[in-house]
Design a protein around this motif. Structure first.
Motif, mmCIF file in Angstrom:
data_model
loop_
_atom_site.group_PDB
_atom_site.id
_atom_site.type_symbol
_atom_site.label_atom_id
_atom_site.label_comp_id
_atom_site.label_asym_id
_atom_site.label_seq_id
_atom_site.Cartn_x
_atom_site.Cartn_y
_atom_site.Cartn_z
ATOM 1 N N GLY A 77 46.912 53.508 44.381
ATOM 2 C CA GLY A 77 46.963 54.716 44.710
ATOM 3 C C GLY A 77 48.125 55.416 44.084
ATOM 4 O O GLY A 77 48.133 56.568 44.436
ATOM 5 N N ASP A 78 48.972 54.901 43.383
ATOM 6 C CA ASP A 78 50.024 55.483 42.647
ATOM 7 C C ASP A 78 49.627 56.135 41.347
ATOM 8 O O ASP A 78 48.780 55.905 40.770
ATOM 9 C CB ASP A 78 51.142 54.647 42.353
ATOM 10 N N MET A 97 45.931 56.724 37.381
ATOM 11 C CA MET A 97 46.190 56.389 38.753
ATOM 12 C C MET A 97 45.784 54.893 38.754
ATOM 13 O O MET A 97 44.731 54.543 38.351
ATOM 14 C CB MET A 97 45.270 57.082 39.669
ATOM 15 N N SER A 98 46.493 54.114 39.646
ATOM 16 C CA SER A 98 46.501 52.855 39.819
ATOM 17 C C SER A 98 45.186 52.569 41.049
ATOM 18 O O SER A 98 45.234 53.241 42.000
ATOM 19 C CB SER A 98 47.448 52.011 40.086
ATOM 20 N N VAL A 105 42.120 56.947 33.919
ATOM 21 C CA VAL A 105 43.077 57.275 32.887
ATOM 22 C C VAL A 105 42.403 58.800 32.324
ATOM 23 O O VAL A 105 40.768 58.806 31.982
ATOM 24 C CB VAL A 105 43.359 56.491 31.689
ATOM 25 N N GLU A 106 43.002 59.816 32.297
ATOM 26 C CA GLU A 106 42.692 61.110 31.614
ATOM 27 C C GLU A 106 43.706 61.646 30.843
ATOM 28 O O GLU A 106 44.818 61.583 31.032
ATOM 29 C CB GLU A 106 42.304 62.121 32.962
ATOM 30 N N VAL A 107 43.116 62.131 29.816
ATOM 31 C CA VAL A 107 44.063 63.043 28.793
ATOM 32 C C VAL A 107 43.625 64.416 28.493
ATOM 33 O O VAL A 107 42.227 64.502 28.694
ATOM 34 C CB VAL A 107 44.261 62.174 27.699
ATOM 35 N N PHE A 142 37.229 52.682 34.378
ATOM 36 C CA PHE A 142 38.464 52.258 34.782
ATOM 37 C C PHE A 142 38.909 51.250 33.770
ATOM 38 O O PHE A 142 38.020 50.555 33.214
ATOM 39 C CB PHE A 142 38.225 51.369 36.126
ATOM 40 N N LEU A 143 40.221 51.323 33.268
ATOM 41 C CA LEU A 143 40.732 50.306 32.360
ATOM 42 C C LEU A 143 41.550 49.418 32.849
ATOM 43 O O LEU A 143 42.279 49.712 33.755
ATOM 44 C CB LEU A 143 41.456 51.419 31.321
ATOM 45 N N GLY A 144 41.836 48.286 32.099
ATOM 46 C CA GLY A 144 42.754 47.207 32.589
ATOM 47 C C GLY A 144 44.124 47.875 32.234
ATOM 48 O O GLY A 144 44.426 48.818 31.459
#
Length: 172
Positions: A77-78, A97-98, A105-107, A142-144
């Motif tokens: 959640g961070d 965000m974890s 991840v967004e860019v 979702f990425l590692g």
């Protein structure tokens, strides 16, 4: 991708009393400083992190190598946000965000027609999953941790998307 000229590594002749391959602590620190200079972002970036709902405030991103440490600090959640200091047209940001063991991840980049926000994922199929604000990403979006660090580091260096990843665009 624009590359800054690579400086030559500092080289010193070792005193005759030192055996070959042995460096002093000062030389190790000089080499480390040189290595960090090779990984500076193309433009001035700043970061902030929200851990357990406590915000760090904005800090300069001295070098891309710092991204790994910041991502490793995230718990479930961070958030971590990295952005250019200039946020007008051409300014950009990345956020992650974890979600426990994975990361969203967004860019994004600010363009004349709006903010172009890319939700990152694995493979081309992740791009077809969409990018609707305030919705959960799909499983392949979702990425590692290693992938998250790779994507954010490439972004910070001003690079393009890495092979093997997809990006779903949303303009707002």
């Amino acid at each position: 991708m624009n590359q800054a000229p690579v400086k030559e590594a500092p080289v010193k002749d070792a005193p005759a009393s030192e055996s070959a391959g042995v460096r002093t602590r000062a030389e190790d620190l000089q080499l480390l400083e040189w290595l960090m200079e090779q990984f500076r972002p193309e433009e001035e970036l700043q970061w902030q992190i929200d851990v357990d709902e406590v915000n760090s405030g904005w800090h300069d991103l001295e070098h891309v190598g710092r991204i790994s440490e910041l991502v490793h600090r995230l718990g479930d959640g961070d958030w971590l946000v990295i952005q250019t200091k200039h946020q007008g047209i051409g300014g950009r940001y990345a956020q992650t965000m974890s979600a426990g063991e994975t990361y969203h991840v967004e860019v994004a980049v600010y363009r004349e027609d709006g903010v172009h926000n890319f939700r990152m994922g694995y493979g081309e199929d992740s791009a077809r999953r969409g990018n609707i604000p305030y919705t959960m990403p799909e499983e392949d979006q979702f990425l590692g941790i290693e992938s998250t660090i790779d994507v954010l580091s490439a972004w910070a260096r001003g690079g393009t998307f890495l092979p093997g990843y997809g990006a779903a665009l949303h303009i707002y």
